[in-house]
Design a protein around this motif. Structure first.
Motif, short mmCIF file in Angstrom:
data_model
loop_
_atom_site.label_atom_id
_atom_site.label_comp_id
_atom_site.label_asym_id
_atom_site.label_seq_id
_atom_site.Cartn_x
_atom_site.Cartn_y
_atom_site.Cartn_z
N ALA A 1 1.27 -1.31 0.19
CA ALA A 1 0.19 0.16 0.10
C ALA A 1 0.83 1.18 0.61
O ALA A 1 0.30 1.91 -0.56
CB ALA A 1 -1.12 0.05 1.54
N ARG B 1 -8.68 -2.67 5.69
CA ARG B 1 -8.71 -1.15 4.52
C ARG B 1 -8.85 -0.17 5.38
O ARG B 1 -8.50 0.93 4.82
CB ARG B 1 -9.94 -1.16 3.54
CG ARG B 1 -9.89 -0.94 2.01
CD ARG B 1 -11.12 -0.99 1.29
NE ARG B 1 -10.38 -2.26 0.54
CZ ARG B 1 -11.55 -2.44 -0.32
NH1 ARG B 1 -12.44 -1.95 -0.79
NH2 ARG B 1 -11.01 -3.57 -0.32
N GLY B 2 -9.72 -0.31 6.34
CA GLY B 2 -10.33 1.29 6.66
C GLY B 2 -9.07 1.61 7.50
O GLY B 2 -8.95 2.62 7.59
N LYS C 1 -5.35 1.73 6.45
CA LYS C 1 -4.93 1.68 5.77
C LYS C 1 -5.49 3.82 4.89
O LYS C 1 -4.95 4.39 5.12
CB LYS C 1 -4.80 0.92 4.44
CG LYS C 1 -4.10 -0.05 4.99
CD LYS C 1 -3.72 -0.74 3.38
CE LYS C 1 -3.14 -2.56 4.28
NZ LYS C 1 -3.72 -3.44 4.96
N GLN C 2 -6.74 3.17 5.28
CA GLN C 2 -7.18 4.70 4.65
C GLN C 2 -7.28 5.72 5.17
O GLN C 2 -7.30 6.98 5.23
CB GLN C 2 -9.24 4.13 4.12
CG GLN C 2 -9.04 3.02 2.84
CD GLN C 2 -10.68 2.93 2.80
OE1 GLN C 2 -11.58 2.92 3.52
NE2 GLN C 2 -11.23 2.68 1.44
N ALA C 3 -7.47 5.41 6.39
CA ALA C 3 -7.19 6.85 7.64
C ALA C 3 -5.66 7.25 8.15
O ALA C 3 -5.29 7.96 7.73
CB ALA C 3 -7.73 6.38 9.31
N VAL D 1 -4.31 7.45 -1.19
CA VAL D 1 -4.63 5.99 -0.58
C VAL D 1 -4.39 5.49 -2.00
O VAL D 1 -5.24 6.49 -3.18
CB VAL D 1 -5.94 6.64 0.02
CG1 VAL D 1 -6.61 5.15 -0.05
CG2 VAL D 1 -5.74 7.22 0.90
N LEU E 1 -6.75 -0.06 -2.73
CA LEU E 1 -6.67 -1.50 -1.82
C LEU E 1 -7.01 -2.28 -2.01
O LEU E 1 -8.24 -2.16 -2.15
CB LEU E 1 -7.27 -0.37 0.32
CG LEU E 1 -6.00 0.70 0.27
CD1 LEU E 1 -6.20 1.53 1.13
CD2 LEU E 1 -4.75 0.94 0.28
#
Length: 242
Positions: free
Chosen positions: A36, A225-226, A228-230, A239, A242
């Motif tokens: 990522a 995933r959340g 990484k998204q944060a 981002v 993902l």
């Protein structure tokens, strides 16, 4: 102390710090974090903490504390030629990362920590019980402890230095949690993770942005995933897919 480091190519690498009884590859490569970061245009510096993976593994409790492990990371940054860095830690790696901020705040830009609250788990459940469970006495540790399933899986894992882990548990428990940060900080926890009791208070003490992921426990939070998204935008990274 010989510390093993994997350097993943890319500019402005992020220092990734794993937790207890894991290693850099298991924590950060297998869960998609290195990929990522690469997709976001960032490199990664992934050490194995002392007592873990391919790094040296002393068997004395005095060889372990948040500050000692942070000093190892400072040596890693020096060896890698990185003057200032963003960092991310998970579980015990969060305490080591926070100790690194205390040790050398000028070298740190931003910090993401995950999987912690205000409770030091080894001392809370009993260091001697944790050590006994590591040494094939599972009944020594309260079955309700979130550490119990981790230690049960460790007893089946090949190549793990359980005496080093027993020393690490004792050494870390002997020192106060470094619940302070002087750099922008984000705390990420799963709402089904008992290890993160007191996360609201921990975020307040750290002056951190708190992100709570629904239906995630101590293991599944890391790969969410959340997360990484944060964390990626907080670290100034785009981002990717993902």
């Amino acid at each position: 102390m010989r510390i093993h480091v994997d350097r993943h190519p890319g500019p402005d690498p992020v220092l990734l710090v794993h937790g207890f009884a894991s290693n850099g590859s298991m924590t950060w490569e297998a869960t998609g974090w290195v990929a990522a970061l690469a997709a976001a245009g960032r490199g990664a510096i992934v050490p194995d903490l002392r007592g873990h993976g391919r790094s040296d593994s002393p068997h004395e409790a005095a060889a372990y504390s948040p500050e000692l492990l942070a000093q190892d990371l400072l040596g890693v940054l020096d060896e890698q030629g990185v003057e200032q860095v963003d960092a991310m830690g998970y579980s015990m790696g969060s305490w080591v990362s926070l100790a690194l901020v205390g040790l050398t705040p000028s070298r740190m830009r931003r910090l993401v920590v995950g999987g912690v609250g205000t409770v030091e788990q080894f001392g809370h459940w009993g260091v001697s019980a944790v050590q006994a469970a590591l040494r094939d006495e599972p009944s020594a540790l309260d079955a309700s402890s979130p550490l119990a399933p981790l230690l049960a899986s460790l007893r089946q894992a090949p190549g793990v230095d359980r005496e080093a882990l027993a020393a690490c548990a004792a050494g870390m428990a002997a020192h106060p949690l470094p619940l302070a940060s002087t750099v922008p900080t984000m705390l990420v926890v799963g709402d089904a993770d008992p290890v993160t009791d007191g996360a609201d208070e921990a975020a307040r003490l750290l002056g951190a942005e708190l992100v709570v992921l629904p239906k995630r426990n101590h293991v599944t939070t890391l790969s969410a995933r959340g997360f990484k998204q944060a964390a990626l935008p907080f670290l100034g990274a785009a981002v990717g897919v993902l």
